[in-house]
Design a protein around this motif. Structure first.
Motif, PDB file in Angstrom:
ATOM      1  N   ALA A   1      37.468  49.439  32.389  1.00 49.58           N
ATOM      2  CA  ALA A   1      37.822  48.048  32.112  1.00 49.58           C
ATOM      3  C   ALA A   1      37.161  47.118  33.132  1.00 49.58           C
ATOM      4  CB  ALA A   1      39.337  47.875  32.131  1.00 49.58           C
ATOM      5  N   ALA A   2      37.140  47.535  34.388  1.00 45.54           N
ATOM      6  CA  ALA A   2      36.505  46.718  35.433  1.00 45.54           C
ATOM      7  C   ALA A   2      35.002  46.586  35.194  1.00 45.54           C
ATOM      8  CB  ALA A   2      36.777  47.319  36.808  1.00 45.54           C
ATOM      9  N   LEU A   3      34.343  47.668  34.794  1.00 46.12           N
ATOM     10  CA  LEU A   3      32.910  47.594  34.485  1.00 46.12           C
ATOM     11  C   LEU A   3      32.655  46.691  33.287  1.00 46.12           C
ATOM     12  CD1 LEU A   3      31.732  51.297  34.957  1.00 46.12           C
ATOM     13  CD2 LEU A   3      31.077  49.309  36.338  1.00 46.12           C
ATOM     14  N   TYR A   4      33.485  46.807  32.274  1.00 45.93           N
ATOM     15  CA  TYR A   4      33.344  45.956  31.089  1.00 45.93           C
ATOM     16  C   TYR A   4      33.500  44.490  31.477  1.00 45.93           C
ATOM     17  CZ  TYR A   4      34.092  44.081  26.419  1.00 45.93           C
ATOM     18  OH  TYR A   4      33.983  43.351  25.267  1.00 45.93           O
ATOM     19  N   TRP A   5      34.514  44.197  32.291  1.00 47.20           N
ATOM     20  CA  TRP A   5      34.751  42.809  32.689  1.00 47.20           C
ATOM     21  C   TRP A   5      33.639  42.290  33.593  1.00 47.20           C
ATOM     22  CZ3 TRP A   5      37.085  39.363  30.247  1.00 47.20           C
ATOM     23  CH2 TRP A   5      37.398  38.132  30.839  1.00 47.20           C
ATOM     24  N   GLN A   6      33.079  43.155  34.415  1.00 43.02           N
ATOM     25  CA  GLN A   6      31.946  42.762  35.260  1.00 43.02           C
ATOM     26  C   GLN A   6      30.770  42.338  34.373  1.00 43.02           C
ATOM     27  OE1 GLN A   6      30.644  45.856  37.933  1.00 43.02           O
ATOM     28  NE2 GLN A   6      28.965  44.656  38.730  1.00 43.02           N
ATOM     29  N   ALA A   7      30.562  43.064  33.288  1.00 45.70           N
ATOM     30  CA  ALA A   7      29.438  42.763  32.399  1.00 45.70           C
ATOM     31  C   ALA A   7      29.699  41.563  31.498  1.00 45.70           C
ATOM     32  CB  ALA A   7      29.123  43.993  31.537  1.00 45.70           C
TER      33      ALA A   7
END
Length: 94
Positions: A16-22
């Motif tokens: 989820a953190a990687l998705y939100w970073q992108a």
């Protein structure tokens, strides 16, 4: 590094953190603030709709995809409402 089909449950928060970073810059006005948006993304991601890059330290990247079975970060107005709260969730979904 190895590629793995699907997301191991232990890495759901990291995904989820990687998705939100992108995508946070694009979706932040709709799903923000970050705390609520991350909770929403973590809730709706589909572990069967991605390929993950796993390194010695865990999840290092992922590719989400859409198929006839669904999409990596789908979601419906009802799931958005649970994260952002009532009327704000319906507004975000719209």
């Amino acid at each position: 590094m190895r590629m793995v089909r699907g997301l191991p449950e232990a890495y759901r928060t990291a995904a989820a953190a990687l998705y939100w970073q992108a995508f946070g810059g694009k979706l932040g006005r709709v799903l923000g603030p970050d705390r609520l948006a991350l909770a929403y993304v973590e809730r709706v991601i589909r572990p069967d709709q991605c390929i993950c890059a796993m390194g010695d330290g865990g999840l290092t990247g992922l590719i989400g995809f859409k198929s006839d079975a669904g999409s990596f970060a789908g979601g419906r107005p009802t799931t958005c409402g649970r994260s952002t709260g009532g009327l704000a969730g319906l507004g975000a979904a719209a």
